[in-house]
Design an enzyme around this catalytic site. Structure first.
Site, PDB file in Angstrom:
ATOM      1  CG  HIS A   4      -1.876  -1.133   1.252  1.00 31.12           C
ATOM      2  ND1 HIS A   4      -2.855  -1.304   0.299  1.00 31.12           N
ATOM      3  CD2 HIS A   4      -2.013  -2.177   2.107  1.00 31.12           C
ATOM      4  CE1 HIS A   4      -3.564  -2.402   0.568  1.00 31.12           C
ATOM      5  NE2 HIS A   4      -3.059  -2.947   1.661  1.00 31.12           N
TER       6      HIS A   4
ATOM      7  CG  ASP B 118      -7.801  -6.890   2.107  1.00 32.86           C
ATOM      8  OD1 ASP B 118      -8.514  -6.151   1.406  1.00 32.86           O
ATOM      9  OD2 ASP B 118      -6.593  -6.675   2.315  1.00 32.86           O
TER      10      ASP B 118
ATOM     11  CD  GLU C 142      -4.075  -9.634   3.151  1.00 34.18           C
ATOM     12  OE1 GLU C 142      -4.316  -8.495   3.578  1.00 34.18           O
ATOM     13  OE2 GLU C 142      -3.333  -9.870   2.167  1.00 34.18           O
TER      14      GLU C 142
END
Length: 264
Positions: free
Chosen positions: A56, A184, A158
């Site tokens: 990210h 997630d 996730e």
């Protein structure tokens, strides 16, 4: 030659892989803006590791390489959260561990492990001119052996598919730890933005049980003391918090302190 052999240990001696394998608790900070000064502050504060977030975060490989160098300078283990294709370059830059997001199959887990290991254990290309190999100032055979033992392989679980195949994933030799991602996972399980939903909590607990059966460390990112306590009570040993949230809370507290002081 003794001096060179001592230098050999420097890029890898800060690794947390042995602690993960021994079931010890380790404590880290996740950083999406990996400036060297921030990394150094985390090291001086006494954390075991820092997760440099290249999933990210916007940093280039060159920026991450400088952050890794800063981490080694203050004795904190640099773990890089990254996609598969960047694993070789980040390991050569001196990363002590790789944390790969969205792992869903044992085949992917096997590729990741092998990418982190030199032959015959894996497929990592051999080079001795890299920071990881002390730019060639090392005993080559000893470096290869040490690198194959010291690099931590951490997989992020996730999604619902990953949870369904967790036992298969953990059966892949060479996995050191699992990091669960409830945010997630909540979306994957059809309960968006609700990481505390029973579906998500049950999935997380299923991962914890599977890791305990397999003798593999598991952890997650906690946003509060209470969340960290809950993770530990489940059996997690790989603990981290996000620098963004810690800084945000400190900034708000500082502003409130000044306002209170002025108005009192």
């Amino acid at each position: 030659m003794t001096t060179i052999k001592n230098l050999l240990a420097m890029p890898l001696e800060h690794g947390i892989a042995p602690k993960l394998r021994n079931g010890e608790h380790v404590y880290g900070i996740s950083i999406g803006t990996p400036y060297p000064a921030l990394i150094q502050m985390c090291g001086h504060a006494g954390y075991d590791f820092v997760v440099i977030d290249n999933e990210h975060g916007p940093a280039s490989v060159e920026t991450v390489a400088e952050a890794i160098r800063a981490a080694h300078g203050v004795g904190i283990s640099p773990i890089v959260r990254t996609f598969e294709q960047d694993i070789p370059r980040l390991l050569d830059a001196g990363a002590c561990g790789i944390q790969v997001p969205m792992v869903e199959t044992p085949e992917q887990a096997n590729r990741i492990v092998r990418a982190c290991r030199y032959p015959p254990m894996g497929t990592r290309a051999v080079a001795f001119s890299t920071p990881a190999a002390c730019y060639g100032f090392c005993d080559r055979d000893a470096y290869l052996k040490e690198a194959n033992c010291a690099i931590a392989v951490i997989l992020m679980i996730e999604t619902a598919e990953a949870v369904a195949r967790i036992d298969e994933i953990l059966a892949v030799p060479g996995v050191d730890a699992v990091c669960v991602g409830p945010t997630d996972m909540a979306y994957s399980l059809g309960v968006p933005a609700d990481g505390k939903h029973p579906k998500v909590q049950n999935a997380v607990f299923r991962c914890v049980e599977a890791c305990q059966r397999a003798g593999i460390a598991i952890g997650g990112t906690a946003l509060s003391r209470e969340a960290c306590r809950a993770n530990a009570s489940m059996g997690m040993t790989y603990h981290s918090m996000m620098l963004t949230f810690l800084l945000g809370a400190a900034l708000r507290d500082g502003l409130n302190t000044m306002r209170a002081a002025v108005s009192s």
